[in-house]
Design a protein around this motif. Structure first.
Motif, PDB file in Angstrom:
ATOM      1  N   MET A  84      -5.283  28.430 -38.360  1.00 22.70           N
ATOM      2  CA  MET A  84      -5.355  28.237 -36.919  1.00 22.70           C
ATOM      3  C   MET A  84      -5.755  29.521 -36.209  1.00 22.70           C
ATOM      4  O   MET A  84      -5.321  30.609 -36.574  1.00 22.70           O
ATOM      5  N   ARG A  85      -6.583  29.354 -35.196  1.00 22.98           N
ATOM      6  CA  ARG A  85      -6.963  30.439 -34.301  1.00 22.98           C
ATOM      7  C   ARG A  85      -6.794  29.950 -32.869  1.00 22.98           C
ATOM      8  O   ARG A  85      -6.828  28.753 -32.594  1.00 22.98           O
ATOM      9  N   ILE A  86      -6.630  30.904 -31.956  1.00 28.92           N
ATOM     10  CA  ILE A  86      -6.319  30.545 -30.577  1.00 28.92           C
ATOM     11  C   ILE A  86      -7.573  30.207 -29.782  1.00 28.92           C
ATOM     12  O   ILE A  86      -8.646  30.770 -30.025  1.00 28.92           O
ATOM     13  N   GLY A  87      -7.424  29.257 -28.852  1.00 27.64           N
ATOM     14  CA  GLY A  87      -8.499  28.879 -27.945  1.00 27.64           C
ATOM     15  C   GLY A  87      -7.934  28.622 -26.557  1.00 27.64           C
ATOM     16  O   GLY A  87      -6.785  28.970 -26.258  1.00 27.64           O
ATOM     17  N   ALA A  88      -8.714  28.000 -25.695  1.00 25.36           N
ATOM     18  CA  ALA A  88      -8.293  27.749 -24.312  1.00 25.36           C
ATOM     19  C   ALA A  88      -8.802  26.386 -23.862  1.00 25.36           C
ATOM     20  O   ALA A  88      -9.753  25.837 -24.439  1.00 25.36           O
ATOM     21  N   GLU A  89      -8.164  25.836 -22.824  1.00 23.54           N
ATOM     22  CA  GLU A  89      -8.604  24.551 -22.292  1.00 23.54           C
ATOM     23  C   GLU A  89      -8.269  24.428 -20.819  1.00 23.54           C
ATOM     24  O   GLU A  89      -7.346  25.059 -20.309  1.00 23.54           O
ATOM     25  N   LEU A  90      -9.054  23.595 -20.154  1.00 21.58           N
ATOM     26  CA  LEU A  90      -8.912  23.337 -18.722  1.00 21.58           C
ATOM     27  C   LEU A  90      -9.200  21.867 -18.491  1.00 21.58           C
ATOM     28  O   LEU A  90     -10.177  21.332 -19.029  1.00 21.58           O
ATOM     29  N   GLY A  91      -8.366  21.203 -17.699  1.00 20.78           N
ATOM     30  CA  GLY A  91      -8.584  19.767 -17.518  1.00 20.78           C
ATOM     31  C   GLY A  91      -7.923  19.209 -16.284  1.00 20.78           C
ATOM     32  O   GLY A  91      -7.306  19.916 -15.483  1.00 20.78           O
ATOM     33  N   GLY A  92      -8.031  17.902 -16.145  1.00 23.96           N
ATOM     34  CA  GLY A  92      -7.423  17.173 -15.043  1.00 23.96           C
ATOM     35  C   GLY A  92      -6.985  15.803 -15.507  1.00 23.96           C
ATOM     36  O   GLY A  92      -7.354  15.343 -16.587  1.00 23.96           O
ATOM     37  N   PHE A  93      -6.191  15.138 -14.692  1.00 22.45           N
ATOM     38  CA  PHE A  93      -5.677  13.822 -15.067  1.00 22.45           C
ATOM     39  C   PHE A  93      -5.516  12.932 -13.842  1.00 22.45           C
ATOM     40  O   PHE A  93      -5.408  13.403 -12.704  1.00 22.45           O
ATOM     41  N   ILE A  94      -5.511  11.639 -14.104  1.00 22.52           N
ATOM     42  CA  ILE A  94      -5.152  10.626 -13.114  1.00 22.52           C
ATOM     43  C   ILE A  94      -4.005   9.821 -13.701  1.00 22.52           C
ATOM     44  O   ILE A  94      -4.085   9.355 -14.838  1.00 22.52           O
ATOM     45  N   ASP A  95      -2.936   9.670 -12.928  1.00 21.39           N
ATOM     46  CA  ASP A  95      -1.740   8.987 -13.408  1.00 21.39           C
ATOM     47  C   ASP A  95      -1.589   7.658 -12.673  1.00 21.39           C
ATOM     48  O   ASP A  95      -1.532   7.619 -11.443  1.00 21.39           O
ATOM     49  N   PHE A  96      -1.533   6.572 -13.438  1.00 19.34           N
ATOM     50  CA  PHE A  96      -1.329   5.238 -12.884  1.00 19.34           C
ATOM     51  C   PHE A  96       0.102   4.800 -13.203  1.00 19.34           C
ATOM     52  O   PHE A  96       0.420   4.490 -14.349  1.00 19.34           O
ATOM     53  N   ARG A  97       0.966   4.783 -12.183  1.00 14.00           N
ATOM     54  CA  ARG A  97       2.360   4.395 -12.417  1.00 14.00           C
ATOM     55  C   ARG A  97       2.456   2.881 -12.475  1.00 14.00           C
ATOM     56  O   ARG A  97       2.162   2.171 -11.516  1.00 14.00           O
ATOM     57  N   VAL A  98       2.904   2.371 -13.623  1.00 13.41           N
ATOM     58  CA  VAL A  98       3.066   0.933 -13.820  1.00 13.41           C
ATOM     59  C   VAL A  98       4.460   0.496 -13.376  1.00 13.41           C
ATOM     60  O   VAL A  98       4.614  -0.488 -12.645  1.00 13.41           O
ATOM     61  N   THR A  99       5.483   1.210 -13.820  1.00 13.39           N
ATOM     62  CA  THR A  99       6.861   0.999 -13.386  1.00 13.39           C
ATOM     63  C   THR A  99       7.478   2.357 -13.107  1.00 13.39           C
ATOM     64  O   THR A  99       6.820   3.392 -13.239  1.00 13.39           O
ATOM     65  N   LYS A 100       8.773   2.340 -12.758  1.00 12.47           N
ATOM     66  CA  LYS A 100       9.459   3.596 -12.485  1.00 12.47           C
ATOM     67  C   LYS A 100       9.436   4.517 -13.699  1.00 12.47           C
ATOM     68  O   LYS A 100       9.293   5.737 -13.570  1.00 12.47           O
ATOM     69  N   HIS A 101       9.547   3.946 -14.897  1.00 21.51           N
ATOM     70  CA  HIS A 101       9.680   4.748 -16.104  1.00 21.51           C
ATOM     71  C   HIS A 101       8.458   4.710 -17.012  1.00 21.51           C
ATOM     72  O   HIS A 101       8.518   5.216 -18.128  1.00 21.51           O
ATOM     73  N   PHE A 102       7.353   4.143 -16.558  1.00 16.72           N
ATOM     74  CA  PHE A 102       6.194   4.010 -17.437  1.00 16.72           C
ATOM     75  C   PHE A 102       4.908   4.205 -16.647  1.00 16.72           C
ATOM     76  O   PHE A 102       4.755   3.690 -15.546  1.00 16.72           O
ATOM     77  N   SER A 103       3.978   4.968 -17.230  1.00 18.56           N
ATOM     78  CA  SER A 103       2.686   5.176 -16.584  1.00 18.56           C
ATOM     79  C   SER A 103       1.597   5.326 -17.640  1.00 18.56           C
ATOM     80  O   SER A 103       1.879   5.593 -18.807  1.00 18.56           O
ATOM     81  N   ILE A 104       0.361   5.151 -17.222  1.00 25.35           N
ATOM     82  CA  ILE A 104      -0.814   5.357 -18.068  1.00 25.35           C
ATOM     83  C   ILE A 104      -1.593   6.519 -17.486  1.00 25.35           C
ATOM     84  O   ILE A 104      -1.911   6.525 -16.291  1.00 25.35           O
ATOM     85  N   GLN A 105      -1.905   7.510 -18.330  1.00 26.55           N
ATOM     86  CA  GLN A 105      -2.515   8.740 -17.818  1.00 26.55           C
ATOM     87  C   GLN A 105      -3.744   9.135 -18.635  1.00 26.55           C
ATOM     88  O   GLN A 105      -3.617   9.733 -19.705  1.00 26.55           O
ATOM     89  N   PRO A 106      -4.951   8.828 -18.167  1.00 24.98           N
ATOM     90  CA  PRO A 106      -6.157   9.362 -18.806  1.00 24.98           C
ATOM     91  C   PRO A 106      -6.420  10.789 -18.343  1.00 24.98           C
ATOM     92  O   PRO A 106      -6.105  11.161 -17.208  1.00 24.98           O
ATOM     93  N   GLN A 107      -6.982  11.588 -19.246  1.00 16.45           N
ATOM     94  CA  GLN A 107      -7.278  12.986 -18.952  1.00 16.45           C
ATOM     95  C   GLN A 107      -8.716  13.313 -19.370  1.00 16.45           C
ATOM     96  O   GLN A 107      -9.286  12.645 -20.237  1.00 16.45           O
TER      97      GLN A 107
END
Length: 256
Positions: A84-107
């Protein structure tokens, strides 16, 4: 007349005693209600009724962090290893809350990765730049007053946009002996062509009350990418199975 006055007096006393008893019953009832209010879980009621205690139905954010990556190599008949060697990352997400305790999150993540790969008489430092699209199915516990613990898993796909191989000669009898390779071929197109893969991903993290997040991600490919190495080195490792994996730690912010 005396009997009449006595009757009136007794009636007043009875009415007074009845009113007093009624007041005492009312006081007892009020004490019971007060005790019930003290014992009632108001936080639970607010969490279930007040939508301001939950993230919005649709929210989003950004994150950045570091990663380490390498290859899992199996069924190999030649000496091979990946570090393993070190790298970096940058991103964003959209969170779709289905219920209080469950969501779907694409990134969507832009990631720079590198690892050290050694096979037979060569040692390759491989770096690549690409994009990953994971989709997480998240469990979330907590509230906006205390913060959230979230964890889950999903699937992801990885696309390599650019890459480079720094090829070196390695003496397997003496692993500390490394010198520049005399091979002048450019193998970077093979990595761009074959390093695209897909797999499964896991995540665990915590979101603070003001929206800041700290998350750890693990991804492992289900795609065998040994094909481009066999193109590069002939049949030397054609029978091997090579699967990329990565671990990342990111800090992000979600807009409520």
């Amino acid at each position: 007349m005396k009997k009449f006055i006595l009757i009136i007096a007794m009636s007043c006393v009875a009415i007074g005693l009845a009113a007093q008893a009624k007041d005492s019953a009312l006081v007892v009832k009020l004490d019971e209600v007060k005790q019930q209010l003290v014992e009632f879980d108001t936080e639970r009621m607010l969490d279930s009724l007040d939508q301001e205690k939950l993230p919005r139905l649709v929210s989003g954010g950004l994150f950045a962090g570091a990663n380490i990556s390498n290859f899992i190599i199996t069924r190999n008949h030649k000496p091979m290893s990946s570090y393993m060697r070190i790298g970096a990352e940058l991103g964003g997400f959209i969170d779709f809350r289905v219920t209080k305790h469950f969501s779907i999150q694409p990134q969507v993540i832009f990631t720079a990765q590198q690892n050290y790969f050694a096979a037979t008489d060569t040692a390759n430092t491989l770096w690549s730049f690409g994009a990953e699209i994971p989709v997480y199915f998240l469990g979330r516990f907590g509230n906006m007053q205390k913060g959230y613990v979230q964890f889950g898993g999903g699937i992801y796909t990885h696309f390599t946009f650019a890459s480079n191989v720094k090829d070196k000669y390695k003496n397997w009898d003496d692993p500390t002996t490394v010198q520049p390779s005399t091979d002048t071929h450019d193998y970077s197109h093979l990595y761009r062509l074959h390093d695209n893969h897909f797999g499964v991903c896991l995540t665990v993290g915590y979101e603070f009350t003001f929206g800041m997040q700290i998350n750890a991600h693990y991804k492992i490919s289900l795609s065998d990418i040994a094909g481009f190495y066999s193109d590069m080195k002939g049949q030397e490792i054609a029978d091997a199975l090579i699967y990329p994996q990565s671990v990342s730690l990111v800090v992000g912010y979600r807009w409520k």
